[in-house]
Design a protein around this motif. Structure first.
Motif, PDB file in Angstrom:
ATOM      1  N   LEU A  80      41.775  39.022  52.620  1.00 53.08           N
ATOM      2  CA  LEU A  80      42.497  40.444  52.367  1.00 53.08           C
ATOM      3  C   LEU A  80      41.813  41.343  51.129  1.00 53.08           C
ATOM      4  N   THR A  81      41.958  42.603  51.433  1.00 51.35           N
ATOM      5  CA  THR A  81      41.326  43.485  50.285  1.00 51.35           C
ATOM      6  C   THR A  81      42.644  43.382  49.283  1.00 51.35           C
ATOM      7  N   VAL A  82      42.332  43.755  48.231  1.00 46.46           N
ATOM      8  CA  VAL A  82      43.333  43.620  46.922  1.00 46.46           C
ATOM      9  C   VAL A  82      44.542  44.349  47.488  1.00 46.46           C
ATOM     10  N   ARG A  83      44.369  45.562  47.993  1.00 54.85           N
ATOM     11  CA  ARG A  83      45.459  46.511  48.451  1.00 54.85           C
ATOM     12  C   ARG A  83      46.156  45.757  49.338  1.00 54.85           C
ATOM     13  N   ASP A  84      45.575  44.830  50.326  1.00 55.22           N
ATOM     14  CA  ASP A  84      46.451  44.283  51.235  1.00 55.22           C
ATOM     15  C   ASP A  84      47.208  42.980  50.582  1.00 55.22           C
ATOM     16  N   TYR A 100      53.243  42.371  44.554  1.00 52.86           N
ATOM     17  CA  TYR A 100      52.622  42.407  43.310  1.00 52.86           C
ATOM     18  C   TYR A 100      51.957  43.903  43.394  1.00 52.86           C
ATOM     19  N   ASP A 101      51.773  44.275  42.140  1.00 51.25           N
ATOM     20  CA  ASP A 101      50.746  45.376  42.016  1.00 51.25           C
ATOM     21  C   ASP A 101      49.544  45.026  41.986  1.00 51.25           C
ATOM     22  N   PRO A 102      48.358  45.788  42.520  1.00 54.21           N
ATOM     23  CA  PRO A 102      47.242  45.602  42.816  1.00 54.21           C
ATOM     24  C   PRO A 102      46.503  44.950  41.544  1.00 54.21           C
ATOM     25  N   LEU A 147      45.440  37.675  38.395  1.00 53.88           N
ATOM     26  CA  LEU A 147      45.566  36.497  39.055  1.00 53.88           C
ATOM     27  C   LEU A 147      44.306  35.837  39.380  1.00 53.88           C
ATOM     28  N   VAL A 148      43.351  36.813  39.957  1.00 53.17           N
ATOM     29  CA  VAL A 148      42.155  36.515  40.353  1.00 53.17           C
ATOM     30  C   VAL A 148      41.315  35.913  39.015  1.00 53.17           C
ATOM     31  N   ARG A 149      41.482  36.723  38.048  1.00 56.79           N
ATOM     32  CA  ARG A 149      40.671  36.635  36.635  1.00 56.79           C
ATOM     33  C   ARG A 149      41.050  35.320  35.972  1.00 56.79           C
ATOM     34  N   GLU A 150      42.406  34.814  36.018  1.00 57.85           N
ATOM     35  CA  GLU A 150      42.873  33.735  35.585  1.00 57.85           C
ATOM     36  C   GLU A 150      42.588  32.665  36.459  1.00 57.85           C
ATOM     37  N   ASP A 151      42.234  32.669  37.691  1.00 59.00           N
ATOM     38  CA  ASP A 151      41.784  31.664  38.513  1.00 59.00           C
ATOM     39  C   ASP A 151      42.942  30.938  39.257  1.00 59.00           C
ATOM     40  N   LYS A 152      44.205  32.029  39.326  1.00 58.31           N
ATOM     41  CA  LYS A 152      45.373  31.490  39.917  1.00 58.31           C
ATOM     42  C   LYS A 152      45.352  31.603  41.650  1.00 58.31           C
ATOM     43  N   ILE A 153      44.530  32.537  42.162  1.00 54.36           N
ATOM     44  CA  ILE A 153      44.192  32.771  43.378  1.00 54.36           C
ATOM     45  C   ILE A 153      42.640  33.011  43.455  1.00 54.36           C
ATOM     46  N   LYS A 154      42.123  32.407  44.740  1.00 52.27           N
ATOM     47  CA  LYS A 154      40.826  32.477  44.929  1.00 52.27           C
ATOM     48  C   LYS A 154      40.514  33.962  45.614  1.00 52.27           C
ATOM     49  N   ALA A 155      39.130  34.512  45.241  1.00 54.44           N
ATOM     50  CA  ALA A 155      38.725  35.835  45.466  1.00 54.44           C
ATOM     51  C   ALA A 155      37.279  35.701  45.748  1.00 54.44           C
TER      52      ALA A 155
END
Length: 69
Positions: A8-12, A19-21, A27-35
């Motif tokens: 998904l794009t960050v916007r999607d 959540y806000d983009p 969350l990505v920077r903190e490794d809580k979700i994968k991107a």
């Protein structure tokens, strides 16, 4: 950008989660979700985001700042 539903794009991701983009990016920077970065676009792994949302919902009232006594 067409995807097969796994990314998904960050916007999607923000629309799906509510959540806000910028929070998604955090969350990505903190490794809580994968991107992953595809060319110049950051894409969020759908399964990772949904797992995070399930975990956050399970925590329920435990999340966030606690009221002062």
């Amino acid at each position: 950008m067409a995807t097969n539903g796994e990314w998904l794009t960050v916007r999607d991701a923000a629309k799906l989660s509510g959540y806000d983009p910028e929070h998604i990016r955090r969350l990505v920077r903190e490794d809580k979700i994968k991107a992953r970065k595809f060319s110049i676009v950051w894409m969020v792994d759908r399964k990772s985001l949904l797992a995070y949302l399930d975990k956050a919902q399970a925590m329920g009232e435990k999340r966030g700042r606690k009221p002062e006594k």
